[in-house]
Design an enzyme around this catalytic site. Structure first.
Site, PDB file in Angstrom:
ATOM      1  N   ASP A  74      -0.636   5.519   2.569  1.00 54.04           N
ATOM      2  CA  ASP A  74      -0.290   5.533   3.995  1.00 54.04           C
ATOM      3  C   ASP A  74      -0.715   4.258   4.709  1.00 54.04           C
ATOM      4  O   ASP A  74      -0.998   4.266   5.905  1.00 54.04           O
ATOM      5  CB  ASP A  74      -0.903   6.754   4.713  1.00 54.04           C
ATOM      6  CG  ASP A  74      -0.531   8.050   4.026  1.00 54.04           C
ATOM      7  OD1 ASP A  74       0.637   8.188   3.644  1.00 54.04           O
ATOM      8  OD2 ASP A  74      -1.419   8.909   3.852  1.00 54.04           O
TER       9      ASP A  74
ATOM     10  N   LYS B 289       3.192   0.532   3.701  1.00 58.90           N
ATOM     11  CA  LYS B 289       3.959  -0.261   2.729  1.00 58.90           C
ATOM     12  C   LYS B 289       5.441  -0.291   3.060  1.00 58.90           C
ATOM     13  O   LYS B 289       6.108  -1.307   2.911  1.00 58.90           O
ATOM     14  CB  LYS B 289       3.778   0.315   1.311  1.00 58.90           C
ATOM     15  CG  LYS B 289       2.358   0.214   0.804  1.00 58.90           C
ATOM     16  CD  LYS B 289       2.180   0.942  -0.522  1.00 58.90           C
ATOM     17  CE  LYS B 289       2.274   2.435  -0.435  1.00 58.90           C
ATOM     18  NZ  LYS B 289       1.193   3.125   0.269  1.00 58.90           N
TER      19      LYS B 289
ATOM     20  N   GLY C  46       5.731   8.978   1.259  1.00 61.99           N
ATOM     21  CA  GLY C  46       6.505   9.066   2.501  1.00 61.99           C
ATOM     22  C   GLY C  46       6.470   7.708   3.154  1.00 61.99           C
ATOM     23  O   GLY C  46       5.485   7.335   3.771  1.00 61.99           O
ATOM     24  N   HIS C  47       7.514   6.919   2.964  1.00 56.00           N
ATOM     25  CA  HIS C  47       7.516   5.549   3.470  1.00 56.00           C
ATOM     26  C   HIS C  47       8.327   5.499   4.762  1.00 56.00           C
ATOM     27  O   HIS C  47       9.521   5.774   4.760  1.00 56.00           O
ATOM     28  CB  HIS C  47       8.059   4.596   2.403  1.00 56.00           C
ATOM     29  CG  HIS C  47       7.141   4.487   1.223  1.00 56.00           C
ATOM     30  ND1 HIS C  47       7.442   3.806   0.086  1.00 56.00           N
ATOM     31  CD2 HIS C  47       5.889   4.985   1.034  1.00 56.00           C
ATOM     32  CE1 HIS C  47       6.423   3.887  -0.761  1.00 56.00           C
ATOM     33  NE2 HIS C  47       5.472   4.607  -0.201  1.00 56.00           N
TER      34      HIS C  47
ATOM     35  N   GLN D 289       1.688   5.447  -2.758  1.00 59.70           N
ATOM     36  CA  GLN D 289       0.274   5.821  -2.658  1.00 59.70           C
ATOM     37  C   GLN D 289      -0.578   4.532  -2.584  1.00 59.70           C
ATOM     38  O   GLN D 289      -0.075   3.503  -2.179  1.00 59.70           O
ATOM     39  CB  GLN D 289      -0.175   6.737  -3.805  1.00 59.70           C
ATOM     40  CG  GLN D 289       0.462   8.124  -3.764  1.00 59.70           C
ATOM     41  CD  GLN D 289       1.856   8.167  -4.355  1.00 59.70           C
ATOM     42  OE1 GLN D 289       2.090   7.656  -5.431  1.00 59.70           O
ATOM     43  NE2 GLN D 289       2.777   8.799  -3.656  1.00 59.70           N
TER      44      GLN D 289
END
Ligand code: IMP
Length: 411
Positions: free
Chosen positions: A13, A16, A40-41, A211
């Site tokens: 988080d 990225k 979750g990007h 991650q």
């Protein structure tokens, strides 16, 4: 740069997605190398927020994207994610390639991931650990099985029953799987051949980690980790790209630290300052919605992550979230039984026993939101960044001042 790897130096988080989305403007191929729907990007383009879980973040720049062999992919989830993109589906389908050696993730993996051990770790519940267990246990199913849907349906059904589920609950999923397999199987490729061809013909390869370093299965804070290699070696094994072809590594660091799920958070703030940062930084999981555990920047962890990954330059994210603080603390060492440690301990008992040693720095108490020019930053914000740079010994290249693509200072 022929190849650039973007990876996280904390517990995920870090932001990225935003940097990958920015750098993707110049890429010929954007490739993910590990993880699955646990990621979750988040990208904000012209005020519109998009979150990708399986698709590489380059998809919003209209760039060819690859899901590498190191990933674990729920085909139904992938097809649904493609349908939900702000880009029309035929365009998404024209951009995406999937390694035929990636592993498939099924409802059986999610069922197992709902168990007690996963709850103790605080997993995302997306079936990641069980899918990698199937892979390493040589019981997995390669993405190339999408080409043989009848057999695949039987495999999925059987795996669900073996996991203790009732296969009659899968009717809807299996219907969707048949459709997803038909749509996705033409996208299967030999990913090692593809990435090497792009590189060898002078193309720009952008490699996207998911991650963060401290969630790495080998180097992270085991057992409170994910089940893949989030660190640099994963880029080689998860794509089939040799290490000589990794040219440049950008390490992503949030200006403070967050962690989701269980496991020690050395600099965690359980007070009003933590609540303030959580709200101001919208620190809620983009995959699970869970509140993230917020704390001060931990440079012991960041410095070690730079070492492990061979990071060339840093991106410091969410500097604006610190705007209102009077004082900002930064951990520069840990104290264990009266001794000071400057290196992140590999012994997890030592990590558990460690207390952060803080350097206090003055807050800048003014607005940095949306700044795009380093000269506009208040001197105390620059001093904060200078402190980070000096302490870790590598330069900061990007400073993020807001979620939008353009809210970035490039140094
Ligand atoms: P899993 O990857 O779902 O097995 O979860 C293992 C650990 O990694 C849990 O603590 C999760 O909260 C954490 N985790 C997994 N993916 C992410 C991510 O994308 N960001 C932050 N934490 C994550």
């Amino acid at each position: 740069m022929p190849s650039t790897v973007v990876l996280g130096l904390q517990w995920g988080d870090e932001g990225k997605g935003k940097i990958v989305d920015m750098l993707a403007a110049d890429a010929d191929l954007v490739a993910r190398y590990q993880g699955g729907q646990n990621a979750g990007h988040t990208m904000v383009v012209e005020g519109v927020k998009t979150v990708t879980h399986l698709l590489p973040s380059g998809v919003l720049q209209g760039k060819p994207c690859l899901l590498g062999n190191g990933m674990v992919i729920d085909p139904v989830g992938l097809y649904e994610e493609m349908q939900g993109m702000p880009v029309p589906l035929p365009e998404v389908l024209a951009l995406v390639k999937i390694s035929d050696r990636a592993h498939l993730l099924f409802p059986s993996h999610k069922l197992i991931d709902g168990g007690a051990q996963s709850k103790e770790i605080g997993t995302t519940g997306k079936g990641i650990g069980p899918a990698y267990e199937s892979k390493v246990g040589r019981r997995g199913t390669l993405a190339q099985s999408l080409r043989h849907v009848d057999k695949l349906v039987e495999t999925v059904r059987l795996a669900y029953e073996v996991a203790g589920g009732d296969a009659s609950d899968l009717t809807d999923y299996l219907d969707k799987l048949v459709i997803a397999a038909a749509v996705l199987s033409p996208l299967l490729v030999d990913s090692a051949a593809l990435v090497n061809e792009v590189y060898d013909t002078g193309g720009d390869l952008l490699i996207e980690g998911a991650q963060g370093t401290w969630l790495d299965i080998d180097h992270g804070t085991y057992p409170y980790v994910t089940s893949s290699n989030t660190t640099i070696g994963g880029a080689c094994t998860g794509l089939g790209l040799p290490p000589q072809k990794l040219d440049y590594v950008v390490g992503i660091v949030k200006a403070y630290t967050t962690r989701v799920g269980a496991g020690k958070h050395a600099t965690e703030l359980l007070d009003a300052t933590g609540d303030h940062l959580r709200e101001r930084g919208n620190e809620y999981g983009s995959t699970t919605g869970r509140p993230r555990r917020v704390g001060w920047l931990d440079l012991v962890a960041v410095k070690q992550a730079i070492l492990i990954n061979g990071v060339d330059e840093l991106a410091i994210m969410k500097i604006d979230v610190l705007d209102e603080l009077d004082e900002i603390l930064v951990a520069t060492a840990y104290e264990v039984d009266g001794a000071e440690l400057v290196r992140f301990p590999s012994d997890q008992d030592v990590f558990e026993a460690s207390k952060p040693v803080y350097q206090p720095l003055p807050g800048w108490k003014c607005n940095t939101i949306g700044m795009t020019n380093i000269d506009d930053l208040p001197p105390l914000a620059k001093a904060y960044l200078d402190f980070i740079e000096t302490h870790v010994g590598i330069p900061i290249r990007f400073i993020s001042t807001g979620p939008g693509r353009e809210e970035t200072i490039v140094v």
